[in-house]
Motif scaffolding. Structure first.
Motif, PDB file in Angstrom:
ATOM      1  N   SER A 151       0.831  -1.201   0.000  1.00  0.00           N
ATOM      2  CA  SER A 151       0.000   0.000   0.000  1.00  0.00           C
ATOM      3  C   SER A 151       0.865   1.250   0.000  1.00  0.00           C
ATOM      4  O   SER A 151       0.600   2.221  -0.722  1.00  0.00           O
ATOM      5  CB  SER A 151      -0.910  -0.018   1.232  1.00  0.00           C
ATOM      6  OG  SER A 151      -1.581   1.200   1.356  1.00  0.00           O
ATOM      7  N   LEU A 152       1.944   1.201   0.792  1.00  0.00           N
ATOM      8  CA  LEU A 152       2.865   2.338   0.863  1.00  0.00           C
ATOM      9  C   LEU A 152       3.555   2.577  -0.480  1.00  0.00           C
ATOM     10  O   LEU A 152       3.582   3.705  -1.001  1.00  0.00           O
ATOM     11  CB  LEU A 152       3.890   2.040   1.963  1.00  0.00           C
ATOM     12  CG  LEU A 152       4.994   3.061   2.202  1.00  0.00           C
ATOM     13  CD1 LEU A 152       4.406   4.417   2.566  1.00  0.00           C
ATOM     14  CD2 LEU A 152       5.933   2.580   3.316  1.00  0.00           C
ATOM     15  N   HIS A 153       4.107   1.501  -1.065  1.00  0.00           N
ATOM     16  CA  HIS A 153       4.774   1.647  -2.369  1.00  0.00           C
ATOM     17  C   HIS A 153       3.792   2.147  -3.436  1.00  0.00           C
ATOM     18  O   HIS A 153       4.119   3.023  -4.235  1.00  0.00           O
ATOM     19  CB  HIS A 153       5.359   0.299  -2.821  1.00  0.00           C
ATOM     20  CG  HIS A 153       6.662  -0.056  -2.159  1.00  0.00           C
ATOM     21  ND1 HIS A 153       7.835   0.567  -2.469  1.00  0.00           N
ATOM     22  CD2 HIS A 153       6.962  -0.967  -1.205  1.00  0.00           C
ATOM     23  CE1 HIS A 153       8.828   0.040  -1.735  1.00  0.00           C
ATOM     24  NE2 HIS A 153       8.315  -0.890  -0.956  1.00  0.00           N
ATOM     25  N   ALA A 154       2.584   1.572  -3.449  1.00  0.00           N
ATOM     26  CA  ALA A 154       1.601   1.984  -4.460  1.00  0.00           C
ATOM     27  C   ALA A 154       1.232   3.454  -4.257  1.00  0.00           C
ATOM     28  O   ALA A 154       1.065   4.203  -5.222  1.00  0.00           O
ATOM     29  CB  ALA A 154       0.357   1.096  -4.372  1.00  0.00           C
ATOM     30  N   GLY A 155       1.131   3.862  -3.002  1.00  0.00           N
ATOM     31  CA  GLY A 155       0.812   5.264  -2.694  1.00  0.00           C
ATOM     32  C   GLY A 155       1.896   6.205  -3.189  1.00  0.00           C
ATOM     33  O   GLY A 155       1.611   7.261  -3.762  1.00  0.00           O
ATOM     34  N   MET A 156       3.166   5.818  -2.987  1.00  0.00           N
ATOM     35  CA  MET A 156       4.277   6.659  -3.451  1.00  0.00           C
ATOM     36  C   MET A 156       4.253   6.777  -4.967  1.00  0.00           C
ATOM     37  O   MET A 156       4.610   7.807  -5.529  1.00  0.00           O
ATOM     38  CB  MET A 156       5.607   6.058  -2.988  1.00  0.00           C
ATOM     39  CG  MET A 156       5.808   6.149  -1.496  1.00  0.00           C
ATOM     40  SD  MET A 156       7.214   5.155  -0.908  1.00  0.00           S
ATOM     41  CE  MET A 156       8.594   6.219  -1.367  1.00  0.00           C
ATOM     42  N   ALA A 157       3.841   5.704  -5.629  1.00  0.00           N
ATOM     43  CA  ALA A 157       3.761   5.725  -7.095  1.00  0.00           C
ATOM     44  C   ALA A 157       2.620   6.623  -7.556  1.00  0.00           C
ATOM     45  O   ALA A 157       2.831   7.605  -8.272  1.00  0.00           O
ATOM     46  CB  ALA A 157       3.578   4.304  -7.630  1.00  0.00           C
ATOM     47  N   PHE A 158       1.392   6.336  -7.106  1.00  0.00           N
ATOM     48  CA  PHE A 158       0.252   7.041  -7.706  1.00  0.00           C
ATOM     49  C   PHE A 158       0.152   8.492  -7.258  1.00  0.00           C
ATOM     50  O   PHE A 158      -0.389   9.337  -7.974  1.00  0.00           O
ATOM     51  CB  PHE A 158      -1.061   6.277  -7.470  1.00  0.00           C
ATOM     52  CG  PHE A 158      -1.821   6.622  -6.212  1.00  0.00           C
ATOM     53  CD1 PHE A 158      -2.595   7.784  -6.130  1.00  0.00           C
ATOM     54  CD2 PHE A 158      -1.788   5.788  -5.105  1.00  0.00           C
ATOM     55  CE1 PHE A 158      -3.314   8.088  -4.971  1.00  0.00           C
ATOM     56  CE2 PHE A 158      -2.500   6.083  -3.952  1.00  0.00           C
ATOM     57  CZ  PHE A 158      -3.266   7.245  -3.886  1.00  0.00           C
ATOM     58  N   SER A 159       0.709   8.789  -6.074  1.00  0.00           N
ATOM     59  CA  SER A 159       0.659  10.190  -5.656  1.00  0.00           C
ATOM     60  C   SER A 159       1.444  11.061  -6.628  1.00  0.00           C
ATOM     61  O   SER A 159       1.131  12.236  -6.821  1.00  0.00           O
ATOM     62  CB  SER A 159       1.222  10.335  -4.246  1.00  0.00           C
ATOM     63  OG  SER A 159       1.175  11.694  -3.859  1.00  0.00           O
ATOM     64  N   ASN A 160       2.464  10.486  -7.259  1.00  0.00           N
ATOM     65  CA  ASN A 160       3.301  11.266  -8.177  1.00  0.00           C
ATOM     66  C   ASN A 160       2.975  11.046  -9.652  1.00  0.00           C
ATOM     67  O   ASN A 160       3.237  11.913 -10.475  1.00  0.00           O
ATOM     68  CB  ASN A 160       4.780  10.952  -7.908  1.00  0.00           C
ATOM     69  CG  ASN A 160       5.244  11.551  -6.604  1.00  0.00           C
ATOM     70  OD1 ASN A 160       5.439  12.759  -6.506  1.00  0.00           O
ATOM     71  ND2 ASN A 160       5.391  10.726  -5.571  1.00  0.00           N
ATOM     72  N   SER A 161       2.421   9.880 -10.001  1.00  0.00           N
ATOM     73  CA  SER A 161       2.118   9.642 -11.418  1.00  0.00           C
ATOM     74  C   SER A 161       0.630   9.834 -11.682  1.00  0.00           C
ATOM     75  O   SER A 161       0.200   9.830 -12.817  1.00  0.00           O
ATOM     76  CB  SER A 161       2.496   8.217 -11.804  1.00  0.00           C
ATOM     77  OG  SER A 161       1.586   7.316 -11.219  1.00  0.00           O
ATOM     78  N   LEU A 162      -0.144   9.945 -10.599  1.00  0.00           N
ATOM     79  CA  LEU A 162      -1.604  10.030 -10.660  1.00  0.00           C
ATOM     80  C   LEU A 162      -2.188   8.708 -11.198  1.00  0.00           C
ATOM     81  O   LEU A 162      -1.466   7.720 -11.310  1.00  0.00           O
ATOM     82  CB  LEU A 162      -2.057  11.241 -11.464  1.00  0.00           C
ATOM     83  CG  LEU A 162      -1.351  12.555 -11.061  1.00  0.00           C
ATOM     84  CD1 LEU A 162      -1.973  13.746 -11.758  1.00  0.00           C
ATOM     85  CD2 LEU A 162      -1.312  12.768  -9.559  1.00  0.00           C
ATOM     86  N   LEU A 163      -3.496   8.737 -11.528  1.00  0.00           N
ATOM     87  CA  LEU A 163      -4.193   7.473 -11.758  1.00  0.00           C
ATOM     88  C   LEU A 163      -4.789   7.390 -13.157  1.00  0.00           C
ATOM     89  O   LEU A 163      -4.196   7.877 -14.107  1.00  0.00           O
ATOM     90  CB  LEU A 163      -5.255   7.290 -10.658  1.00  0.00           C
ATOM     91  CG  LEU A 163      -4.636   7.114  -9.250  1.00  0.00           C
ATOM     92  CD1 LEU A 163      -5.605   7.482  -8.147  1.00  0.00           C
ATOM     93  CD2 LEU A 163      -4.149   5.679  -9.080  1.00  0.00           C
ATOM     94  N   GLY A 164      -5.975   6.801 -13.283  1.00  0.00           N
ATOM     95  CA  GLY A 164      -6.551   6.632 -14.607  1.00  0.00           C
ATOM     96  C   GLY A 164      -8.043   6.339 -14.527  1.00  0.00           C
ATOM     97  O   GLY A 164      -8.728   6.789 -13.600  1.00  0.00           O
ATOM     98  N   ILE A 165      -8.524   5.552 -15.480  1.00  0.00           N
ATOM     99  CA  ILE A 165      -9.964   5.367 -15.663  1.00  0.00           C
ATOM    100  C   ILE A 165     -10.614   4.608 -14.505  1.00  0.00           C
ATOM    101  O   ILE A 165     -11.761   4.893 -14.142  1.00  0.00           O
ATOM    102  CB  ILE A 165     -10.220   4.633 -17.003  1.00  0.00           C
ATOM    103  CG1 ILE A 165      -9.842   5.575 -18.166  1.00  0.00           C
ATOM    104  CG2 ILE A 165     -11.681   4.212 -17.131  1.00  0.00           C
ATOM    105  CD1 ILE A 165      -9.919   4.904 -19.529  1.00  0.00           C
TER     106      ILE A 165
END
Lengths: 387, 387
Positions: free
Chosen positions: A252-266
């Motif tokens: 959850s932490l790693h995924a959060g670090m990723a999407f907080s900076n790359s944002l999300l999608g559909i």
């Protein structure tokens, strides 16, 4: 519409100070004090109170020599009125630092309260990207589920009770100062939330990886999250082994670090209006939408599929259409084995609402970084397939 | 001594705001302004001035409406006296934000100046871990080589000219507020520095990966750095292709994010006294020491070797002694192909100094996180093999 968007070449990466480890909940007090706080506004919920974690947090705060006000008037999919009540209470009590302890609901409520106490107005005034002017009070967020990522992210999601929709607020201001995870708190997480919050992390990682704003800085965290989820999801759901639960907290932490900076999608652009309309569980909605959105995205992200297949635990190098099949197969098998819901219908979504949901998703900020530019018809088609 | 140290289970992870991309040097001014600065103290060197990058930085700062003082009285392996001169100048001119533009020398000098202007005294007063009391002025660091990692790290390394040794200062305070990399600046990096700074990044990544303080948060960045270095080092050295140079700049960033949080090991514990005594190139010293230290570490890090082999570009899954051979072979081949120096003797180190260097390394803060506890005899043996 079939064209792929151009990938961004510049990157920005920002994460809060991160603390992760068993037993570290007792550092809440020293974190709040280190940020200059004297009187803590602790936002949590009744489930965590009953499980004893709120007491642990209160003890740590008082041992650090700080005063504390406890606030738990929040519900799943936190509401604008709850956030407004919390902000009034914070101001009335003269607090100067906020701690959010819980799942996405408690943490997003803490963020919403932080926005209002320093910026005033109503929470709907801050919908969209970078609408917050004044800096927030110091904020410490402590996740107790395996999925939200709110403890590192630049997002806050609050339900608008009048218009029955989710308000997506995005701003670097709403990332906390400190993200503190104590995986021991997962011991008391109700069974059904292990799967639903971990599938939220799974969808964060996959959408972050496909996002047009993804970079090598976000990809490494997205892939690590996928490796951890694919290794531990099924075992954590079935056996609740502490090691697997800790892996999910870490995912959850790693995924959060990723999407907080790359944002999300559909997936998230659709999940927000669905969550707003039905007050349904966010992770469950994502689990249902994810396979259909991945299928839709695949034609424009083929070059990323071999690494994704590897991240999902496939240990032989694959390319091209084989990678595409592996990704879809592994994802399906994993969701089935974990007992994730597989249709919108099973979540209480009404078929006649689908066109309206597709329309609303076009206004969600998450759609901007989708690798494939979807129009209303594309979105409706995804919803129908997931129904 | 043969016992392995226990790996840490708690983790802390902290990185500055990161900006990376071609042409982004023109954001220096807006970064300094965003941090509240009015008068910038710009630390750089004559090589970057001649190459035109200092002019670009000055232009950006002035366009942001800020005043600027330019300081370039620094040399490779920056000296205590240079840092003290810089601090006096900063105070005399009434500056309020520091920008370091250059390799490790310019950036570490900027850090040293930042320490002195807010904490006073002499730079040697801050040697070791967490000795800095007062917060530093806002700091923006812009690397222009492919190796140092100083732009994200919690380290500053300054030469003590009286005692002819390197002072290793470690504190979360010395990490900058913003790390800004414009890979275009590598175009003018002299040939010999491509290899020597990239081997510095390589040693950062490998030592970070083996460190007892490594975690999943640092490992993902260490492995990404290794993948980028192994893919691009030889090509970048031989052909100077912009894509490969950019990969090395990115590798340096990832390696910096890893080692700043997991810290380092014996390579750096030994490289610091060698650099202090001989004023030799830091990356070259690391390139010579790395294979010997890896050989020494391998018995206690066997479980990490398969992932390391994968990071170094080996695409078949290997385990046990095979992984150990692959790691050593790939590393040797890569260093040879890149034309890295392979002996301490070739760097001007005198054999009779080895015992003293081994003794000094025991006092370096980097030795604390070595995966294998080395005594003076172990260190001397490594130095002799690398001689």
């Amino acid at each position: 519409m079939d064209q792929s968007k151009t990938t961004l070449h510049h990157c920005k990466f920002e994460v809060p100070e991160i603390i992760f480890g068993r037993g570290l909940l007792n550092q809440i007090g020293s974190c709040a004090r280190r940020l200059g706080g004297h009187k803590v506004f602790l936002v949590s919920d009744q489930g965590l109170f009953s499980a004893g974690w709120v007491d642990r947090a209160l003890k740590s705060i008082m041992e650090a020599g700080l005063e504390v006000i406890y606030f738990d008037h929040i519900t799943p999919n936190p509401k604008d009125v709850e956030v407004e009540e919390g902000a009034l209470e914070y101001i009335r009590q003269g607090c100067d630092v906020i701690v959010g302890l819980g799942g996405g609901s408690a943490m997003d409520a803490a963020k919403g309260i932080a926005i209002l106490v320093s910026n005033g107005g109503r929470i709907r005034d801050y919908v969209g990207s970078d609408r917050i002017i004044r800096p927030l009070p110091p904020l410490v967020l402590c996740p107790t589920t395996c999925g939200t990522g709110s403890d590192v992210s630049q997002f806050a999601i609050i339900n608008d009770t009048e218009r029955r929709c989710k308000l997506t607020i995005m701003s670097r201001c709403v990332a906390p100062d400190i993200s503190l995870t104590d995986p021991d708190t997962l011991e008391t997480l109700p069974d059904e939330y292990v799967c639903t919050t971990a599938t939220d992390a799974l969808s964060h990682a996959m959408e972050a990886f496909f996002s047009v704003a993804s970079t090598s800085l976000t990809d490494v965290h997205a892939i690590k999250a996928l490796r951890l989820v694919s290794a531990s999801l099924v075992n954590a759901v079935r056996e609740r082994t502490p090691g697997d639960l800790e892996n999910l907290a870490r995912a959850s932490l790693h995924a959060g670090m990723a999407f907080s900076n790359s944002l999300l999608g559909i997936v998230h652009a659709l999940a927000h209006p669905i969550g707003g309309l039905y007050d349904a569980n966010h992770g469950s909605i994502n689990a249902v939408l994810l396979p259909e959105v991945i299928k839709y995205d695949i034609p424009v992200v083929t070059e990323k599929l071999p690494e994704l297949a590897w991240g999902l635990g496939h240990r032989t190098e694959v390319g091209g259409s084989e990678a595409s099949e592996v990704v879809q197969e592994v994802l399906d098998t994993m969701l089935d084995a974990a007992g994730a819901p597989r249709s919108l219908k099973s979540l209480g979504v009404k078929r006649q609402d689908l066109p309206d949901l597709a329309r609303r998703a076009l206004d969600d900020v998450c759609i901007v970084t989708s690798p494939r530019q979807a129009d209303e018809r594309d979105l409706l088609s995804i919803l129908e397939k997931a129904y």
